[in-house]
Motif scaffolding. Structure first.
Motif, PDB file in Angstrom:
ATOM      1  N   HIS A 224       0.881  -1.174   0.000  1.00  0.00           N
ATOM      2  CA  HIS A 224       0.000   0.000   0.000  1.00  0.00           C
ATOM      3  C   HIS A 224       0.913   1.217   0.000  1.00  0.00           C
ATOM      4  N   ALA A 229      -4.137   4.605   2.293  1.00  0.00           N
ATOM      5  CA  ALA A 229      -4.540   3.372   1.621  1.00  0.00           C
ATOM      6  C   ALA A 229      -5.901   2.901   2.128  1.00  0.00           C
ATOM      7  N   CYS A 231      -6.937   0.184   3.268  1.00  0.00           N
ATOM      8  CA  CYS A 231      -6.997  -0.660   4.467  1.00  0.00           C
ATOM      9  C   CYS A 231      -7.323   0.159   5.706  1.00  0.00           C
ATOM     10  N   HIS A 238       3.101   1.774   3.158  1.00  0.00           N
ATOM     11  CA  HIS A 238       3.458   0.638   4.011  1.00  0.00           C
ATOM     12  C   HIS A 238       3.259  -0.668   3.258  1.00  0.00           C
ATOM     13  N   HIS A 240       2.027  -4.836   4.029  1.00  0.00           N
ATOM     14  CA  HIS A 240       1.483  -5.817   4.971  1.00  0.00           C
ATOM     15  C   HIS A 240       2.242  -7.127   4.771  1.00  0.00           C
ATOM     16  N   VAL A 266      -5.966  -5.911   1.259  1.00  0.00           N
ATOM     17  CA  VAL A 266      -5.321  -6.666   2.338  1.00  0.00           C
ATOM     18  C   VAL A 266      -5.397  -5.877   3.640  1.00  0.00           C
TER      19      VAL A 266
HETATM   20 ZN   LIG Z   1      -2.549  -1.191   4.216  1.00  0.00          ZN
END
Ligand SMILES: [Zn+2]
Length: 397
Positions: A224, A229, A231, A238, A240, A266
């Motif tokens: 991301h 992002a 998420c 970052h 994941h 994700v």
């Molecule tokens: Zn993320």
């Protein structure tokens, strides 16, 4: 069933909250919370440091009671005497033995933790209560950077002074840990690598504490790299790191925190912040080698030669690449992925002062467990953490 609890001493109290998280404070035999310890420890809520400090502090507070000392009157030499009583070599008699069997004197790491927590505790309390300016001044010293500090040029920032702790016993510097990269390794390796992929690997390992299994196990969907992002777990770029058992290259993240894909995004896993240099190296690789050869498996790192060109690249192959690049660069020893992790951690410690230092020592460098609790935690937004990371990345404002 009735149980009788005998309380005859100050002790650490663990509090388990509804969500299962734990916090630590210090209580007196009448169950009253020790206000000084409590207010200090509250700064470390949610980190492993809180527990470590609580246990270190309770030993010191017991000693302090025996010696009839309080924050307003205790002196640096009293604190040095305490350090002697728990096992440090100090140039003074330290009075009656303190940690009598079955308690053992502290080892080198525990002494460093004790030194850091006492310094933190007294600086905090002297300022908060407006007492004991002499102790505050004695503790709040800085030292000039040493050559090893300066040699950490790969951190890309100029160090002008380092926090020092007069309570820390003299000894081998943590910064000389043998598992760290040789000085100047990053630019030397970047000179020697032959592909954009390999430059990306060096950059990503240098700027994070990613393990090689985590890095080679990454899928494109795990990245991301834009701000905010979908998420919602980290506002800045970052990755994941998600444990997957079925990767075709058999690479697997070591840690297995839960993760899932929700509406194609994700969520969860171990979150690692991504630096601007990491993003540049990623684009250099994606727009050239990846576009040319990748075979649609969705994994980030691919083979660039041989019959399986375009297929996922293994952790062993990445290790071999680093070893050979290190040899070509004339770097001492074998370059191993783990050294990047130790070096990044060293940089973070330098840049962040005592918190991470204590976390590392308390967690025992070998196990790294405590460190993971601090810097591998998904919530990496504390101003202190962000500032340390920016310093390590050379992105200081
Ligand atoms: Zn993320």
């Amino acid at each position: 069933m009735r149980s009788v609890i005998v309380l005859d001493d100050i002790r650490v109290q663990e509090i388990v909250r509804g969500d299962g998280s734990r916090s630590y404070t210090v209580v007196w035999p009448d169950l009253a919370v020790d206000q000084e310890a409590d207010s200090f420890l509250r700064q470390y809520e949610g980190s492993g440091t809180q527990r470590t400090y609580a246990y270190t502090l309770v030993d010191h507070l017991r000693w302090r009671v025996r010696e009839g000392l309080v924050t307003a009157t205790i002196s640096l030499s009293d604190l040095q005497r305490y350090m002697g009583a728990v096992g440090a070599r100090v140039p003074m008699p330290f009075g009656e033995p303190w940690r009598v069997p079955p308690k053992r004197p502290y080892g080198a790491d525990a002494l460093k933790v004790a030194a850091a927590s006492l310094k933190g505790f007294y600086l905090y309390q002297c300022v908060r209560q407006g007492v004991n300016p002499a102790l505050r001044e004695a503790l709040d010293v800085r030292r000039l950077p040493t050559q090893p500090d300066r040699d950490r040029a790969l951190l890309g920032h100029v160090v002008t002074s380092m926090p020092a702790n007069p309570l820390t016993p003299a000894g081998r510097s943590l910064r000389r840990h043998p598992k760290m990269l040789p000085d100047g390794a990053r630019p030397e390796l970047l000179n020697e690598v032959n592909t954009a992929r390999d430059a990306m690997v060096v950059t990503w390992l240098s700027d994070t504490t990613l393990r090689i299994g985590g890095l080679t196990g990454l899928h494109l969907v795990d990245l991301h790299l834009r701000d905010n992002a979908a998420c919602g777990e980290c506002r800045s770029p970052h990755a994941h790191v998600c444990h997957r058992g079925g990767n075709p290259n058999r690479a697997a993240a070591k840690k297995k925190p839960e993760w899932q894909v929700q509406d194609g995004v994700v969520i969860g896993g171990e979150i690692y912040r991504v630096s601007p240099a990491m993003i540049s190296s990623y684009f250099a690789y994606m727009t050239t080698e990846y576009t040319r050869y990748a075979t649609g498996h969705g994994m980030l790192l691919i083979q660039l030669h041989g019959p399986r060109i375009g297929e996922p690249w293994t952790a062993d192959a990445a290790r071999g690449m680093l070893r050979r690049a290190g040899r070509r660069a004339g770097l001492p020893g074998r370059i191993k992925p783990h050294q990047f992790r130790h070096s990044t951690m060293g940089g973070l410690l330098d840049a962040s002062g005592n918190d991470l230092l204590v976390a590392k020592e308390a967690g025992n460098w070998a196990s790294m467990q405590m460190v993971d609790e601090v810097y591998g935690h998904p919530d990496q937004h504390s101003p202190q953490f962000v500032a340390a990371l920016n310093t390590v990345w050379g992105e200081e404002e």
